[in-house]
Scaffold this active site. Structure first.
Site, PDB file in Angstrom:
ATOM      1  NE  ARG A  25     110.684 -11.865   7.041  1.00 15.46           N
ATOM      2  CZ  ARG A  25     110.879 -11.447   5.820  1.00 15.46           C
ATOM      3  NH1 ARG A  25     110.675 -12.255   4.795  1.00 15.46           N
ATOM      4  NH2 ARG A  25     111.287 -10.221   5.602  1.00 15.46           N
ATOM      5  CG  ASP A  79     111.126 -16.178  40.911  1.00 13.69           C
ATOM      6  OD1 ASP A  79     111.262 -16.841  39.865  1.00 13.69           O
ATOM      7  OD2 ASP A  79     111.038 -16.694  42.043  1.00 13.69           O
ATOM      8  CG  HIS A 130     107.590 -19.286  38.321  1.00  9.44           C
ATOM      9  ND1 HIS A 130     108.177 -20.384  37.780  1.00  9.44           N
ATOM     10  CD2 HIS A 130     108.598 -18.552  38.849  1.00  9.44           C
ATOM     11  CE1 HIS A 130     109.479 -20.319  37.969  1.00  9.44           C
ATOM     12  NE2 HIS A 130     109.752 -19.212  38.612  1.00  9.44           N
ATOM     13  CE  LYS A 136     110.385 -16.914  35.617  1.00 10.08           C
ATOM     14  NZ  LYS A 136     111.184 -18.135  35.449  1.00 10.08           N
TER      15      LYS A 136
END
Length: 146
Positions: free
Chosen positions: A107, A53, A14, A35
C-alpha cells in the site's frame, strides 16, 4: 541532428520516456509490458513524449538526461491502432524510473532507488490501479512524503 553527446557515458535503454514540468520519467520493461501504453496515458494527462521504445541516456554532471534516437523522435506505438507522430519534447533530466516488469503489492512501499550511469534514480514498480498515471505526474510535480 542529434542533440545528445556520443561518448562512453551514453547508453540506449529499452524504455519509453515522457516529461512534464521539466522532469522526465523513464518507463522500462520487456516488450508488451505496457511502456508505450503508460506513456500514452501520461501524455493524455499533459506529459510530452521524449522517446518511445528506445531512449538514449547520458550523464550531464550530476543529472541523468534522456532523449530519443533520431530515427524514433516524435513517434510512439499505439498497439492495435498505429504508429503515431507527436511533437517531441527533446532532452530532459530524468527524475523517476517506472519498472513495468515488477508489480507493486504494498500500500505504501519503501523508497527504492537504482543506479544508471553511476547516478541514483528513484524507482517505482508498476501499479494496476487506475490512478497510477495521475500519481506519477503528481510525484514528478511534488515530493514524496512517506
Amino acid at each position: 541532428m542529434s542533440k545528445h553527446p556520443q561518448n562512453p557515458d551514453t547508453a540506449i535503454l529499452h524504455a519509453s520516456c515522457v516529461a512534464i514540468d521539466g522532469s522526465a520519467v523513464l518507463i522500462t520493461g520487456a516488450s508488451g509490458s505496457g511502456k508505450s501504453g503508460l506513456a500514452l496515458q501520461l501524455m493524455s494527462l499533459g506529459a510530452s513524449l521524449v522517446s518511445d521504445d528506445r531512449t538514449i541516456i547520458w550523464r550531464k554532471g550530476d543529472t541523468l538526461m534522456a532523449d530519443a534516437p533520431d530515427r524514433l523522435r516524435g513517434l510512439i506505438e499505439a498497439r492495435e491502432v498505429a504508429i503515431l507522430r507527436v511533437d517531441p519534447a527533446g532532452p530532459h533530466p530524468v527524475s523517476l524510473l517506472i519498472d513495468m516488469d515488477a508489480v507493486e503489492t504494498q500500500r505504501l512501499p519503501d523508497h527504492h532507488q537504482t543506479q544508471l550511469l553511476g547516478l541514483h534514480i528513484t524507482i517505482l514498480k508498476k501499479s494496476n490501479l487506475a490512478h497510477f498515471p495521475a500519481t506519477i505526474l503528481a510525484y514528478l510535480r511534488g515530493q514524496r512524503e512517506a
